[in-house]
Design an enzyme around this catalytic site. Structure first.
Site, mmCIF file in Angstrom:
data_model
loop_
_atom_site.group_PDB
_atom_site.id
_atom_site.type_symbol
_atom_site.label_atom_id
_atom_site.label_comp_id
_atom_site.label_asym_id
_atom_site.label_seq_id
_atom_site.Cartn_x
_atom_site.Cartn_y
_atom_site.Cartn_z
ATOM 1 N N ARG A 176 -9.842 3.056 -11.603
ATOM 2 C CA ARG A 176 -9.403 2.448 -10.208
ATOM 3 C C ARG A 176 -10.014 1.027 -10.111
ATOM 4 N NH1 ARG A 176 -9.635 6.227 -5.465
ATOM 5 N NH2 ARG A 176 -8.610 4.902 -4.362
ATOM 6 N N CYS A 234 -16.071 2.527 -1.687
ATOM 7 C CA CYS A 234 -15.305 3.450 -2.529
ATOM 8 C C CYS A 234 -13.690 3.270 -2.053
ATOM 9 C CB CYS A 234 -15.548 4.815 -2.560
ATOM 10 S SG CYS A 234 -15.764 5.642 -1.005
#
Length: 278
Positions: A176, A234
């Site tokens: 990611r 995050c």
């Protein structure tokens, strides 16, 4: 300040009758059945905490997928879980504390110091052969008074330049960060200047946090130093709290970017970088 409590230590504490509130934060991205998992088996006396509704406000593109709820609302939730003044709180989940750390951070941020993560979570409790209960626990309301702003945070404006003055850690999975895969947010990649530091690497195969010396070595390799301001993000501010817990175990303070990449990537004026470089 201690961050973790071992299963055996928690069992002894419960057996002694010491005032303890157990909170089950069963949540994982892509798994909406946390409550059902809790009802099937949980630590004796544990109260279920719904991350999506009690540890976050409604999703908002300008604030992220899991924005922090108002302080008054969080205090009301904490009292509903039965937390009173003088209690010790232990939070856990069944995913290596990736979700429970959000509750740990929020209580710490609200000025409640006596909160711990059950190291290894439900799996560690099971492995020790300790008993489990089923069904819903409805505690008597507590009277805890919470404040706020006890933990450092940064916003998007600070995140934009944080890598120039300090260290910005991206706690998501490496794919990611690199932009190879993005399951939920509108753009793939990472905040410019951020360093990839997947939070999954903070725990061993058993779901327990790595020893403090191993965590210190890991974070030092990533550039963390006492004289370098460190911040963490995050996807939506949940697993970044786990990284902050790991940093605390290692002896390093760190700030949280609550909106994280879900907030950042929703603003088209914010640059997003792909690949392995910062």
């Amino acid at each position: 300040m201690d961050t973790l409590i071992a299963a055996a230590e928690l069992k002894a504490r419960l057996d002694s009758g010491a005032r303890t509130v157990l909170l089950d934060v069963r949540w994982a991205l892509g798994d909406p059945h946390g409550r059902e998992h809790y009802l099937g088996a949980h630590l004796p006396g544990a109260v279920y905490v719904d991350l999506a509704t009690e540890l976050a406000g409604p999703a908002d593109p300008s604030r992220g997928r899991h924005p922090l709820p108002p302080g008054e609302q969080f205090q009301q939730s904490a009292r509903g879980w039965g937390i009173g003044s003088g209690d010790v709180v232990v939070a856990y989940d069944d995913t290596g504390n990736l979700a429970a750390a959000r509750l740990w951070w929020m209580l710490r941020n609200a000025g409640f110091a006596d909160v711990f993560l059950l190291d290894g979570g439900l799996a560690a409790w099971r492995a020790a052969g300790f008993p489990l209960d089923a069904g819903l626990v409805q505690p008597a309301p507590g009277d805890v008074s919470l404040s706020g702003d006890a933990m450092p945070v940064i916003d998007a404006g600070q995140a934009e330049f944080w890598g120039q003055q300090g260290l910005l850690l991206d706690a998501r999975a490496g794919e990611r960060y690199r932009g190879e895969f993005e399951p939920v947010d509108p753009r793939a990649g990472h905040i410019p200047g951020a360093v990839s530091a997947p939070t999954a690497d903070n725990v061993g195969a058993d779901g327990r946090f790595l020893p403090a010396d191993e965590l210190r070595e890991r974070f030092t390799r990533l550039g963390v130093r006492p004289d370098v301001p460190t911040a963490v993000y995050c996807g939506s501010g949940v697993t970044a709290a786990h990284e902050i817990a790991a940093l605390e175990i290692a002896g390093f303070p760190a700030a949280l970017y609550p909106g994280s990449f879900s907030e950042w990537s929703n603003d088209p004026s914010n640059e997003v970088v792909t690949g392995s470089g910062k």
